[in-house]
Write a protein that holds these residues in place. Structure first.
Motif, PDB file in Angstrom:
ATOM      1  N   LEU A   1       6.255  16.187  -0.339  1.00  0.00           N
ATOM      2  CA  LEU A   1       5.674  17.937   0.559  1.00  0.00           C
ATOM      3  C   LEU A   1       4.933  17.669   2.245  1.00  0.00           C
ATOM      4  O   LEU A   1       5.487  18.531   2.837  1.00  0.00           O
ATOM      5  CB  LEU A   1       3.820  18.063  -0.162  1.00  0.00           C
TER       6      LEU A   1
ATOM      7  N   HIS B   1       3.966  28.203   2.335  1.00  0.00           N
ATOM      8  CA  HIS B   1       3.126  27.249   1.095  1.00  0.00           C
ATOM      9  C   HIS B   1       4.552  26.765   0.431  1.00  0.00           C
ATOM     10  O   HIS B   1       5.111  27.260   0.361  1.00  0.00           O
ATOM     11  CB  HIS B   1       2.902  28.533   0.470  1.00  0.00           C
ATOM     12  N   LYS B   2       3.868  25.417   0.103  1.00  0.00           N
ATOM     13  CA  LYS B   2       5.000  25.549  -0.487  1.00  0.00           C
ATOM     14  C   LYS B   2       4.044  24.009  -2.391  1.00  0.00           C
ATOM     15  O   LYS B   2       2.917  23.381  -1.348  1.00  0.00           O
ATOM     16  CB  LYS B   2       5.884  23.646  -0.039  1.00  0.00           C
ATOM     17  N   ARG B   3       4.587  24.387  -2.915  1.00  0.00           N
ATOM     18  CA  ARG B   3       3.631  23.172  -4.099  1.00  0.00           C
ATOM     19  C   ARG B   3       4.592  21.749  -4.126  1.00  0.00           C
ATOM     20  O   ARG B   3       5.738  22.031  -3.795  1.00  0.00           O
ATOM     21  CB  ARG B   3       4.003  23.966  -5.432  1.00  0.00           C
TER      22      ARG B   3
END
Ligand code: FAD
Length: 417
Positions: free
Chosen positions: A254, A238-240
């Motif tokens: 992203l 998961h990455k913001r």
């Protein structure tokens, strides 16, 4: 910089490719008193380096060395010693030595203070010239003559250059108009050098958007979102961050961060599905509550906007990717807001990518980056078979491998009778 039509037969070492890797190799050699000539096919050197500086160049990253080295993934074993030999701290000290100040951004990325590459390149080229490095631009290398001489196409016709050793620092295959076009790959393969196919890295992806979405939202940035993706045989990441919806699909930082796994999943399965959390600051329970709250006479769109903060391109994506039935089911809609599946069907073409995966494999090289098949010829930079995310990791490895190749040439010259 001037063009030279002279045949630099006296040049001891030929560096082919005047990007950061080639220039670093030239510096190591010139500092050791070796006569060096840099050849580049373009009218000036460092064009991709200058482009990298246009939007604010991250030259390296300030995180601890351990996670830093981890960014090179499966190529860490091959790159670790080279990067430890010219690590991010040494790189920053080197930049400061050129009179260029740096600062660390909030993300840990290290930038030149002026955010541009041009002042650094100018200072560096002046120092290289003062150290005796000779530049031959508009000299396009296209292989070897039967006697081993390097062959160049120049405005004055073909020339052959005899060099005691050479460093090939020809870059990857993206942004061909800046000089690096991967044309070296078949030339080296024909000489028995193992080349992993060149592939886009840090690239955008195609999505089969409807014409409606393209018409309304192509070019719109998606901000404050989180992306999840489960690579093949890997754990979900998961990455913001943020990215842009384009007419072809998706691109931006992203997406680039996941690009290697996405590209490999598409190659294996024909597509890859990412999941977007459109409101990462709200948990699912809250979103369910908000979506399910009575909305009176308000439309669902204005309800989502006022209650959940979903509007613009986020609302457009929901409409695009959620069926009509699910859209009208508050529970299913809330789940979609927190985990919206988007199917990516192809990587964008190599020429559009920030960087290139694949290239000269490390099996084809010795530990000094000399080609096993071509003693005396070394390789450095993006043309080697490694990849890394954006954030300064690309340039750091280019500088470090350029340095290693320069040192490798010195050792090799010393070992020659
Ligand atoms: C838009 C963009 C932004 C980027 N931003 C960043 C960033 O912020 N941070 C980061 O770390 N990296 C960034 N990069 C990546 C970085 O610029 C490259 O990884 C780096 O420039 C590669 O260095 P190199 O010396 O290996 O090759 P290159 O810089 O590509 O240089 C290779 C040179 O070889 C020459 N050449 C090629 N073939 C021949 C031939 N046959 N004969 C003669 N000369 C030849 C070319 O003209 C070129 O000058 C960015 C890249 C792009 C496209």
């Amino acid at each position: 910089m001037t063009d030279s039509k002279a045949h630099p037969l006296t040049a001891h070492v030929a560096i082919i490719g005047g990007g950061p890797a080639g220039l670093m190799a030239a510096e190591v050699l010139a500092d050791a008193g070796v006569s060096v000539a840099v050849y580049d096919g373009m009218p000036s050197v460092g064009r991709k380096f200058l482009l990298a500086g246009v939007g604010g160049m991250n030259i390296t990253h300030a995180e601890a060395l351990e996670p830093f080295l981890g960014r090179y993934g499966t190529r860490r074993p091959q790159l670790e010693a080279l990067i430890r030999n010219f690590d991010p701290a040494a790189l920053q000290a080197w930049i400061h030595g050129l009179g260029i100040e740096t600062f660390v951004g909030t993300s840990g990325r290290v930038f030149p203070k002026e955010m541009k590459a041009a002042p650094l390149l100018r200072a560096w080229l002046a120092r290289l010239k003062a150290a005796g490095v000779v530049f031959h631009v508009r000299h396009r290398w296209f292989g070897w003559a039967d006697d081993g001489a390097l062959r160049f196409a120049t405005p004055a016709g073909e020339i052959a250059v005899h060099a005691a050793a050479s460093v090939l620092a020809l870059g990857g295959g993206s942004w061909q108009k800046l000089g690096s076009d991967g044309a070296w790959a078949p030339l080296l393969a024909a000489r028995g050098v193992d080349i992993a196919p060149l592939q886009p890295s840090n690239c955008g992806f195609d999505v089969n958007w409807t014409p409606f979405l393209v018409d309304k939202f192509a070019g719109s940035p998606l901000k404050s979102i989180a992306l999840s993706f489960t690579p093949q045989n890997g754990e979900t990441v998961h990455k913001r961050g943020e990215f842009v919806v384009t007419k072809h699909g998706v691109e931006g930082s992203l997406i680039y961060a996941f690009s290697a796994g996405l590209r490999d999943a598409i190659a294996a399965n024909g597509s890859a599905t990412i999941h977007l959390d459109l409101v990462p600051d709200r948990d699912l329970e809250r979103v369910i509550r908000e979506v399910s709250a009575p909305r009176g006479s308000r439309s669902l769109s204005s309800h989502l906007q006022s209650k959940v903060g979903i509007e613009g391109v986020k609302a457009g994506l929901l409409r695009e990717c959620v069926s009509k039935e699910d859209f009208n089911d508050p529970l299913k809609l809330a789940h979609a807001i927190k985990s919206l599946p988007i199917k990516l069907v192809a990587a964008r073409p190599l020429d559009e990518a920030i960087s290139t995966a694949g290239g000269v494999t490390f099996h084809a090289l010795d530990e000094h980056l000399m080609l096993n098949a071509l003693p005396g010829a070394f390789c450095a930079g993006e043309m080697l078979d490694w990849e890394a995310p954006t954030g300064g990791y690309l340039l750091t490895a280019c500088f470090a491998t350029g340095r290693a190749a320069g040192q490798g040439v010195l050792d090799w010259l010393a070992s020659q009778p």
